[in-house]
Design a protein around this motif. Structure first.
Motif, PDB file in Angstrom:
ATOM      1  N   SER A 113      33.630  30.229  27.271  1.00 40.33           N
ATOM      2  CA  SER A 113      34.592  30.677  28.278  1.00 40.33           C
ATOM      3  C   SER A 113      35.575  29.551  28.557  1.00 40.33           C
ATOM      4  O   SER A 113      35.181  28.396  28.686  1.00 40.33           O
ATOM      5  N   LYS A 114      36.853  29.913  28.642  1.00 39.65           N
ATOM      6  CA  LYS A 114      37.912  28.926  28.899  1.00 39.65           C
ATOM      7  C   LYS A 114      38.689  29.360  30.134  1.00 39.65           C
ATOM      8  O   LYS A 114      39.156  30.503  30.218  1.00 39.65           O
ATOM      9  N   VAL A 115      38.835  28.431  31.072  1.00 40.89           N
ATOM     10  CA  VAL A 115      39.400  28.770  32.383  1.00 40.89           C
ATOM     11  C   VAL A 115      40.428  27.721  32.806  1.00 40.89           C
ATOM     12  O   VAL A 115      40.222  26.528  32.613  1.00 40.89           O
ATOM     13  N   ILE A 116      41.525  28.210  33.381  1.00 37.41           N
ATOM     14  CA  ILE A 116      42.501  27.330  34.039  1.00 37.41           C
ATOM     15  C   ILE A 116      42.548  27.718  35.513  1.00 37.41           C
ATOM     16  O   ILE A 116      42.641  28.906  35.848  1.00 37.41           O
ATOM     17  N   ILE A 117      42.460  26.712  36.377  1.00 36.47           N
ATOM     18  CA  ILE A 117      42.657  26.916  37.820  1.00 36.47           C
ATOM     19  C   ILE A 117      44.010  26.308  38.157  1.00 36.47           C
ATOM     20  O   ILE A 117      44.155  25.083  38.198  1.00 36.47           O
ATOM     21  N   LEU A 118      44.994  27.152  38.357  1.00 31.78           N
ATOM     22  CA  LEU A 118      46.378  26.720  38.579  1.00 31.78           C
ATOM     23  C   LEU A 118      46.686  26.771  40.065  1.00 31.78           C
ATOM     24  O   LEU A 118      46.633  27.836  40.685  1.00 31.78           O
ATOM     25  N   LEU A 119      47.001  25.627  40.650  1.00 35.08           N
ATOM     26  CA  LEU A 119      47.297  25.567  42.079  1.00 35.08           C
ATOM     27  C   LEU A 119      48.724  25.092  42.288  1.00 35.08           C
ATOM     28  O   LEU A 119      49.165  24.116  41.676  1.00 35.08           O
ATOM     29  N   THR A 120      49.448  25.813  43.164  1.00 40.57           N
ATOM     30  CA  THR A 120      50.812  25.426  43.499  1.00 40.57           C
ATOM     31  C   THR A 120      51.123  25.831  44.926  1.00 40.57           C
ATOM     32  O   THR A 120      50.448  26.685  45.508  1.00 40.57           O
ATOM     33  N   LYS A 131      54.298  36.728  43.736  1.00 36.90           N
ATOM     34  CA  LYS A 131      54.450  37.748  42.691  1.00 36.90           C
ATOM     35  C   LYS A 131      54.162  37.159  41.314  1.00 36.90           C
ATOM     36  O   LYS A 131      53.448  37.761  40.493  1.00 36.90           O
ATOM     37  N   LEU A 132      54.695  35.972  41.046  1.00 37.36           N
ATOM     38  CA  LEU A 132      54.478  35.314  39.760  1.00 37.36           C
ATOM     39  C   LEU A 132      53.008  34.939  39.594  1.00 37.36           C
ATOM     40  O   LEU A 132      52.409  35.155  38.525  1.00 37.36           O
ATOM     41  N   LEU A 133      52.420  34.375  40.631  1.00 38.68           N
ATOM     42  CA  LEU A 133      51.028  33.943  40.547  1.00 38.68           C
ATOM     43  C   LEU A 133      50.093  35.124  40.330  1.00 38.68           C
ATOM     44  O   LEU A 133      49.116  35.030  39.574  1.00 38.68           O
ATOM     45  N   LYS A 134      50.362  36.231  40.988  1.00 36.41           N
ATOM     46  CA  LYS A 134      49.555  37.439  40.786  1.00 36.41           C
ATOM     47  C   LYS A 134      49.706  37.961  39.364  1.00 36.41           C
ATOM     48  O   LYS A 134      48.739  38.431  38.747  1.00 36.41           O
ATOM     49  N   GLU A 135      50.910  37.885  38.839  1.00 38.88           N
ATOM     50  CA  GLU A 135      51.164  38.359  37.479  1.00 38.88           C
ATOM     51  C   GLU A 135      50.417  37.500  36.451  1.00 38.88           C
ATOM     52  O   GLU A 135      49.813  38.033  35.506  1.00 38.88           O
ATOM     53  N   ILE A 136      50.453  36.183  36.631  1.00 38.66           N
ATOM     54  CA  ILE A 136      49.740  35.278  35.715  1.00 38.66           C
ATOM     55  C   ILE A 136      48.248  35.585  35.719  1.00 38.66           C
ATOM     56  O   ILE A 136      47.612  35.701  34.665  1.00 38.66           O
ATOM     57  N   ALA A 137      47.683  35.764  36.906  1.00 38.66           N
ATOM     58  CA  ALA A 137      46.249  36.047  37.019  1.00 38.66           C
ATOM     59  C   ALA A 137      45.899  37.390  36.408  1.00 38.66           C
ATOM     60  O   ALA A 137      44.908  37.528  35.688  1.00 38.66           O
ATOM     61  N   SER A 138      46.719  38.402  36.691  1.00 38.90           N
ATOM     62  CA  SER A 138      46.435  39.749  36.199  1.00 38.90           C
ATOM     63  C   SER A 138      46.493  39.815  34.675  1.00 38.90           C
ATOM     64  O   SER A 138      45.635  40.443  34.035  1.00 38.90           O
ATOM     65  N   ASN A 173      43.292  38.280  33.081  1.00 34.57           N
ATOM     66  CA  ASN A 173      41.997  38.736  33.618  1.00 34.57           C
ATOM     67  C   ASN A 173      41.411  37.757  34.636  1.00 34.57           C
ATOM     68  O   ASN A 173      40.190  37.664  34.798  1.00 34.57           O
ATOM     69  N   GLY A 174      42.285  37.022  35.300  1.00 35.27           N
ATOM     70  CA  GLY A 174      41.838  36.133  36.354  1.00 35.27           C
ATOM     71  C   GLY A 174      42.041  36.763  37.715  1.00 35.27           C
ATOM     72  O   GLY A 174      42.090  37.988  37.852  1.00 35.27           O
ATOM     73  N   ARG A 175      42.199  35.947  38.742  1.00 38.91           N
ATOM     74  CA  ARG A 175      42.416  36.434  40.095  1.00 38.91           C
ATOM     75  C   ARG A 175      43.363  35.502  40.828  1.00 38.91           C
ATOM     76  O   ARG A 175      43.434  34.305  40.531  1.00 38.91           O
ATOM     77  N   TYR A 176      44.098  36.073  41.781  1.00 37.62           N
ATOM     78  CA  TYR A 176      44.998  35.281  42.615  1.00 37.62           C
ATOM     79  C   TYR A 176      44.371  35.096  43.996  1.00 37.62           C
ATOM     80  O   TYR A 176      43.779  36.014  44.568  1.00 37.62           O
ATOM     81  N   PHE A 177      44.519  33.876  44.525  1.00 30.04           N
ATOM     82  CA  PHE A 177      43.997  33.562  45.864  1.00 30.04           C
ATOM     83  C   PHE A 177      45.097  32.899  46.685  1.00 30.04           C
ATOM     84  O   PHE A 177      45.974  32.233  46.150  1.00 30.04           O
ATOM     85  N   ARG A 178      44.989  33.076  48.017  1.00 26.85           N
ATOM     86  CA  ARG A 178      45.936  32.412  48.916  1.00 26.85           C
ATOM     87  C   ARG A 178      45.144  31.556  49.899  1.00 26.85           C
ATOM     88  O   ARG A 178      44.270  32.042  50.622  1.00 26.85           O
ATOM     89  N   LYS A 222      41.290  32.488  30.714  1.00 24.39           N
ATOM     90  CA  LYS A 222      41.391  33.150  32.012  1.00 24.39           C
ATOM     91  C   LYS A 222      42.034  32.181  33.007  1.00 24.39           C
ATOM     92  O   LYS A 222      41.660  31.011  33.069  1.00 24.39           O
ATOM     93  N   VAL A 223      43.007  32.692  33.774  1.00 24.47           N
ATOM     94  CA  VAL A 223      43.718  31.837  34.721  1.00 24.47           C
ATOM     95  C   VAL A 223      43.485  32.338  36.146  1.00 24.47           C
ATOM     96  O   VAL A 223      43.781  33.490  36.466  1.00 24.47           O
ATOM     97  N   TYR A 224      42.929  31.451  36.971  1.00 21.95           N
ATOM     98  CA  TYR A 224      42.828  31.710  38.405  1.00 21.95           C
ATOM     99  C   TYR A 224      43.973  30.974  39.075  1.00 21.95           C
ATOM    100  O   TYR A 224      44.108  29.748  38.913  1.00 21.95           O
ATOM    101  N   THR A 225      44.807  31.692  39.824  1.00 19.53           N
ATOM    102  CA  THR A 225      45.948  31.068  40.474  1.00 19.53           C
ATOM    103  C   THR A 225      45.699  30.976  41.980  1.00 19.53           C
ATOM    104  O   THR A 225      45.118  31.874  42.588  1.00 19.53           O
ATOM    105  N   ILE A 226      46.141  29.864  42.552  1.00 14.22           N
ATOM    106  CA  ILE A 226      45.962  29.634  43.983  1.00 14.22           C
ATOM    107  C   ILE A 226      47.296  29.234  44.586  1.00 14.22           C
ATOM    108  O   ILE A 226      47.918  28.257  44.162  1.00 14.22           O
TER     109      ILE A 226
END
Length: 335
Positions: free
Chosen positions: A192-199, A260-267, A270-275, A223-227
C-alpha cells in the motif's frame, strides 16, 4: 521446572482421587484384622514388649495409596507446554507526508501556530507506525524531499521537528508537493502506498498542475489523504517582518483553503479529505488515518509438548515394588 506451563490433557481423571481418602479409612478399620490373633485365658507369666517395626506397618498402606495417587495423576496426562512465537508482517505501507511550510502555516488559529501544532501531531503519528516506511516532502512555492522513505523513525521524527518556515520561496505549490510525493513512491514495492497532503491555502505557484499530479498518483495506485488546515473565518496571519527586531507582524485575514481541489484529489485516488479547524480536530484526523491504513501483522504460535506421565508411572511402580519388598522381608513376621 516452571509449573505455570504445566497442563493436564485429561483432567477428568482427577475425580478418581476421591477414592484415596475412602481407601485410607478402609485400611484404618481393617488394620487389626490383618494381624494374627491368639486367644489365651491369661497373659500372666508373659513378658510384653512393644516392637518399633510393628508400628511402622501402616507405611505399607501409605505406599499403596501414594502409588495409586501417582497412577491417577499419570492418567490425567500432565505435560509441559512451551510456546514460541513468530511475527510475520506483509510488505507494509509506504507513507509520504507532504507538508506545506509556506508563511501562512505560522497563522495562530491553531496553538501556538499551524506548523508547530502539525509537528507535534505528525511525530505522534510516526510513533504509531513501527512497521511502515515514512518519507517527508515539504513545499511552499517549490518543493523538495526532506527525508526519503525510510524505516528509521528517529530520522523521520528529527526531520519533522526541524520543519520551519523560510526554507523555500513564497507561495503554495500544491501540485509540486503532491508531485514530489508521487515521485518518492513510484518505485515503491509496498503493498500500500499513501500520501498525506496537508495545506492551508490554494494552489498559486509551481509548474506542476495539481490535477496532473493526481492522475500520476492514480495510475501508480497511490492513495492520497488531503488535509485542509485552518479555522473557518478570520485568523492572525504573518504579513511583514520588523526590520529592527526581525519579528513577524500579524494581522487578521480571511482563511482561504481550496477545499474543492483537495476533495477532488482525495476522491480521484480513493483517499479522503479532512478539515482541521483546531488542534483537537487535527489530532483526530491523524488518528483516523492511522486506523484506516493498517499494516497486516500475523502472529504464529508454536506449541511444544513434553509428556510428564511416564515418571509418575515409574514412581508408582517403584512404590509398589518397595511395598512388596518390605511386606516380604521386614514386615513378614507381622503379616
Amino acid at each position: 521446572m516452571n509449573w505455570s506451563n504445566v497442563e493436564f490433557q485429561n483432567p477428568e481423571f482427577f475425580w478418581l482421587l476421591i477414592v484415596i481418602p475412602l481407601l485410607a479409612l478402609w485400611f484404618f478399620f481393617k488394620r487389626k484384622k490383618d494381624a494374627a490373633v491368639l486367644t489365651v485365658p491369661s497373659i500372666k507369666g508373659f513378658t510384653t514388649k512393644s516392637s518399633f517395626v510393628s508400628k511402622l506397618k501402616p507405611l505399607l498402606y501409605l505406599l499403596r495409596l501414594l502409588a495409586l495417587a501417582a497412577v491417577i495423576v499419570a492418567l490425567a496426562r500432565p505435560r509441559n507446554v512451551s510456546v514460541s512465537k513468530r511475527t510475520k508482517t506483509n510488505r507494509g505501507i509506504d507513507i509520504v507526508m507532504a507538508i506545506d511550510v509556506s508563511a501562512s502555516m505560522l497563522a495562530r488559529d491553531l496553538r501556538p501556530n499551524r506548523l508547530e501544532a502539525l509537528k507535534k501531531v505528525a511525530v505522534n503519528f510516526v510513533n504509531r507506525r513501527p512497521n511502515d516506511r515514512i518519507g517527508i516532502v515539504v513545499y511552499a512555492g517549490e518543493s523538495f524531499t526532506k527525508t526519503p522513505i525510510t524505516s528509521d523513525k528517529l530520522i523521520v521524527k528529527r526531520s519533522i521537528s526541524e520543519l520551519q518556515w523560510g526554507q523555500l520561496k513564497g507561495g503554495t505549490a500544491i501540485g509540486m508537493g503532491l508531485g514530489s510525493g508521487v515521485n518518492r513512491l513510484k518505485e515503491s514495492k509496498a503493498k500500500s502506498k499513501v500520501i498525506i497532503l496537508l495545506t492551508d491555502g490554494v494552489n498559486n505557484s509551481g509548474n506542476i498542475d495539481p490535477r496532473t499530479a493526481t492522475e500520476l498518483a492514480k495510475e501508480l495506485g497511490i492513495k492520497v489523504y488531503t488535509i485542509g488546515i485552518g479555522t473557518n473565518g478570520m485568523a492572525d496571519f504573518p504579513w511583514s517582518k520588523d526590520p529592527r527586531t526581525g519579528q513577524l507582524n500579524f494581522r487578521k485575514q480571511q482563511v482561504e483553503i481550496d477545499e474543492k481541489l483537495l476533495k477532488e484529489i482525495a476522491s480521484e485516488t480513493n483517499g479522503r479529505y479532512f478539515r482541521a479547524t483546531d488542534n483537537e480536530k487535527l489530532k483526530a484526523i491523524y488518528d483516523e488515518i492511522d486506523k484506516l491504513e493498517k499494516t497486516k501483522i500475523e502472529d504464529f504460535k508454536y506449541y511444544n509438548y513434553k509428556e510428564m506421565y511416564r515418571p509418575l508411572v515409574f514412581l508408582a511402580l517403584g512404590l509398589l515394588i518397595f511395598e512388596f519388598l518390605l511386606r516380604n522381608t521386614i514386615f513378614k513376621s507381622f503379616i
